[in-house]
Scaffold this motif. Structure first.
Motif, PDB file in Angstrom:
ATOM      1  N   MET A  72      33.401   6.543 -53.588  1.00 52.71           N
ATOM      2  CA  MET A  72      33.524   6.752 -52.142  1.00 52.71           C
ATOM      3  C   MET A  72      34.327   8.013 -51.892  1.00 52.71           C
ATOM      4  SD  MET A  72      36.301   3.805 -51.111  1.00 52.71           S
ATOM      5  CE  MET A  72      35.528   2.500 -52.012  1.00 52.71           C
ATOM      6  N   SER A  73      34.223   8.498 -50.683  1.00 57.97           N
ATOM      7  CA  SER A  73      34.940   9.722 -50.357  1.00 57.97           C
ATOM      8  C   SER A  73      36.443   9.460 -50.266  1.00 57.97           C
ATOM      9  CB  SER A  73      34.442  10.290 -49.029  1.00 57.97           C
ATOM     10  OG  SER A  73      34.877   9.482 -47.954  1.00 57.97           O
ATOM     11  N   ARG A  74      37.194  10.521 -50.344  1.00 61.23           N
ATOM     12  CA  ARG A  74      38.654  10.429 -50.256  1.00 61.23           C
ATOM     13  C   ARG A  74      39.087   9.829 -48.925  1.00 61.23           C
ATOM     14  NH1 ARG A  74      41.977  15.258 -48.874  1.00 61.23           N
ATOM     15  NH2 ARG A  74      44.070  14.441 -48.881  1.00 61.23           N
ATOM     16  N   THR A  75      38.412  10.226 -47.848  1.00 54.87           N
ATOM     17  CA  THR A  75      38.744   9.724 -46.517  1.00 54.87           C
ATOM     18  C   THR A  75      38.474   8.227 -46.411  1.00 54.87           C
ATOM     19  OG1 THR A  75      38.152  11.874 -45.617  1.00 54.87           O
ATOM     20  CG2 THR A  75      38.308  10.068 -44.064  1.00 54.87           C
ATOM     21  N   THR A  76      37.341   7.789 -46.926  1.00 54.70           N
ATOM     22  CA  THR A  76      37.001   6.370 -46.884  1.00 54.70           C
ATOM     23  C   THR A  76      37.989   5.558 -47.699  1.00 54.70           C
ATOM     24  OG1 THR A  76      34.670   6.948 -46.638  1.00 54.70           O
ATOM     25  CG2 THR A  76      35.165   4.696 -47.310  1.00 54.70           C
ATOM     26  N   LEU A  77      38.351   6.042 -48.869  1.00 57.34           N
ATOM     27  CA  LEU A  77      39.327   5.352 -49.703  1.00 57.34           C
ATOM     28  C   LEU A  77      40.665   5.239 -48.981  1.00 57.34           C
ATOM     29  CD1 LEU A  77      40.120   4.073 -52.400  1.00 57.34           C
ATOM     30  CD2 LEU A  77      40.674   6.376 -53.215  1.00 57.34           C
ATOM     31  N   HIS A  78      41.094   6.319 -48.336  1.00 55.15           N
ATOM     32  CA  HIS A  78      42.351   6.310 -47.600  1.00 55.15           C
ATOM     33  C   HIS A  78      42.306   5.286 -46.470  1.00 55.15           C
ATOM     34  CE1 HIS A  78      46.071   7.795 -45.870  1.00 55.15           C
ATOM     35  NE2 HIS A  78      45.459   7.852 -44.700  1.00 55.15           N
ATOM     36  N   LYS A  79      41.208   5.240 -45.728  1.00 55.03           N
ATOM     37  CA  LYS A  79      41.075   4.280 -44.623  1.00 55.03           C
ATOM     38  C   LYS A  79      41.090   2.843 -45.123  1.00 55.03           C
ATOM     39  CE  LYS A  79      38.633   7.252 -41.367  1.00 55.03           C
ATOM     40  NZ  LYS A  79      37.383   7.482 -40.646  1.00 55.03           N
ATOM     41  N   LYS A  80      40.400   2.572 -46.222  1.00 56.63           N
ATOM     42  CA  LYS A  80      40.363   1.215 -46.775  1.00 56.63           C
ATOM     43  C   LYS A  80      41.741   0.780 -47.284  1.00 56.63           C
ATOM     44  CE  LYS A  80      35.537   0.949 -48.023  1.00 56.63           C
ATOM     45  NZ  LYS A  80      34.940  -0.363 -47.896  1.00 56.63           N
ATOM     46  N   THR A 137      44.634   1.919 -46.267  1.00 50.77           N
ATOM     47  CA  THR A 137      45.488   1.736 -45.099  1.00 50.77           C
ATOM     48  C   THR A 137      45.184   0.412 -44.413  1.00 50.77           C
ATOM     49  OG1 THR A 137      45.619   4.117 -44.799  1.00 50.77           O
ATOM     50  CG2 THR A 137      46.234   2.763 -42.922  1.00 50.77           C
TER      51      THR A 137
END
Length: 56
Positions: free
Chosen positions: A3-11, A13
């Motif tokens: 997954m993208s870095r942004t998606t990983l960060h959102k998950k 969080t």
């Protein structure tokens, strides 16, 4: 992770309520607590052992 870095960060969080850096710091502090209570290392040595670059 597939997954993208942004998606990983959102998950991360959403799951923990913390940003990635705060989550890693919490893990390091938990491990430092274990090391301080189970070994005879001093605080600076434990800090370096869990990945902090500065003893402060």
């Amino acid at each position: 992770m597939g997954m993208s870095r942004t998606t990983l960060h959102k998950k991360l969080t959403a799951l923990t309520g913390m940003s990635f850096s705060h989550y890693v710091r919490a893990l390091r502090l938990r491990q430092a607590q274990v090391l301080l209570t189970t070994t005879k290392l001093n605080v600076s040595q434990v800090g370096y052992a869990v990945g902090f670059n500065n003893p402060t």
